[in-house]
Design a protein around this motif. Structure first.
Motif, short mmCIF file in Angstrom:
data_model
loop_
_atom_site.label_atom_id
_atom_site.label_comp_id
_atom_site.label_asym_id
_atom_site.label_seq_id
_atom_site.Cartn_x
_atom_site.Cartn_y
_atom_site.Cartn_z
N THR A 11 18.53 7.46 -72.23
CA THR A 11 17.90 6.19 -72.54
C THR A 11 18.42 5.71 -73.89
O THR A 11 19.08 6.46 -74.62
CB THR A 11 16.37 6.34 -72.63
OG1 THR A 11 16.07 7.25 -73.69
CG2 THR A 11 15.79 6.87 -71.32
N ASP A 18 11.81 12.43 -68.71
CA ASP A 18 10.49 12.31 -69.32
C ASP A 18 10.00 13.71 -69.70
O ASP A 18 10.69 14.70 -69.47
CB ASP A 18 9.50 11.57 -68.41
CG ASP A 18 9.11 12.33 -67.15
OD1 ASP A 18 9.32 13.57 -67.07
OD2 ASP A 18 8.57 11.70 -66.22
N LYS A 19 8.82 13.81 -70.27
CA LYS A 19 8.34 15.10 -70.78
C LYS A 19 8.17 16.15 -69.68
O LYS A 19 8.17 17.34 -69.95
CB LYS A 19 7.04 14.93 -71.57
CG LYS A 19 5.88 14.40 -70.80
CD LYS A 19 4.68 14.22 -71.71
CE LYS A 19 3.51 13.62 -70.98
NZ LYS A 19 3.01 14.38 -69.88
N ASN A 22 11.28 14.62 -65.26
CA ASN A 22 11.64 13.61 -64.25
C ASN A 22 12.66 12.63 -64.83
O ASN A 22 12.59 12.26 -65.99
CB ASN A 22 10.40 12.85 -63.80
CG ASN A 22 9.37 13.76 -63.19
OD1 ASN A 22 9.68 14.54 -62.30
ND2 ASN A 22 8.14 13.69 -63.67
N ILE A 156 11.91 4.91 -73.40
CA ILE A 156 10.75 5.59 -72.80
C ILE A 156 9.81 6.17 -73.84
O ILE A 156 8.73 6.63 -73.51
CB ILE A 156 11.16 6.66 -71.76
CG1 ILE A 156 11.96 7.80 -72.40
CG2 ILE A 156 11.92 6.02 -70.61
CD1 ILE A 156 12.18 8.99 -71.46
N THR A 158 9.18 8.87 -75.38
CA THR A 158 9.08 10.31 -75.52
C THR A 158 9.67 10.97 -74.28
O THR A 158 9.79 10.34 -73.24
CB THR A 158 7.62 10.77 -75.75
OG1 THR A 158 7.60 12.16 -76.06
CG2 THR A 158 6.76 10.52 -74.51
N GLY A 159 10.03 12.23 -74.42
CA GLY A 159 10.61 12.93 -73.28
C GLY A 159 11.47 14.08 -73.74
O GLY A 159 11.30 14.62 -74.84
#
Length: 192
Positions: A11, A18-19, A22, A156, A158-159
């Motif tokens: 991103t 993601d965290k 995914n 996004i 966070t992740g």
């Protein structure tokens, strides 16, 4: 000597998932698929490649080997695909899988740096694709020769970061890149 290329999607704020791991939120449009088919067909999973126009006899220009961590391998396993890149020599770095579910997948339980150095020292062959994830990329940072980053025009917040490891400044020089019609950029960097 063969080179290790960290070829990854990210991103704008530098996350690869993601965290929860995914990554289905990436807007992979026709422009991205067309670019991958034309430039990096070997990075498409074997079960996807024929459906997006990769010929069975396609010549792979960049990679003949892929190295990935367990978390990167898991999504394929969860849907019953034991060798997602069966067209490449596949190495999965894991301490939790003790027996390979596929004869085409070699498990690396020991030091990933030693394995990558061994692969890089092979006298022939194409490049080695580091497919992820963040912890593995962090442990291999000293071995990464090239980055190819597909940056999608999304945030996004966070992740999972592109790389997770100890603080270490490592310089790279931009060697190429393009911006696709949908706004995704594909940039290449070589270790300085």
């Amino acid at each position: 000597m063969r080179k290790l290329t960290y070829f990854i999607a990210a991103t704008l704020d530098g996350f690869i998932a993601d965290k929860d791991g995914n990554f289905d939120f990436f807007p992979v449009g026709e422009d991205v698929l067309a670019h991958l088919v034309a430039e990096y067909p070997e990075t498409l999973p074997a079960h996807v490649a024929p459906h997006v126009g990769v010929a069975p006899d396609a010549e792979f220009r960049h990679f003949d080997t892929v190295v990935m961590g367990r978390a990167t391998y898991d999504p394929a396993l969860q849907v019953g695909i034991t060798s997602p890149y069966s067209h490449l020599r596949t190495y999965v770095v894991t301490g939790s899988i003790t027996e390979s579910p596929d004869p085409g997948v070699t498990l690396v339980a020991g030091d990933p740096v030693a394995k990558v150095r061994e692969l890089k020292a092979e006298p022939t062959g194409k490049g080695i694709w580091l497919a992820g994830g963040a912890r593995l990329a962090g442990s291999l940072m000293g071995e990464i020769d090239e980055l190819v980053i597909k940056t999608y025009p999304i945030l996004i917040g966070t992740g999972i970061p592109m790389l997770s490891g100890e603080f270490e400044v490592t310089a790279f020089t931009r060697t190429g890149g393009t911006v696709l019609a949908g706004g995704t950029s594909v940039a290449t960097y070589s270790r300085t």
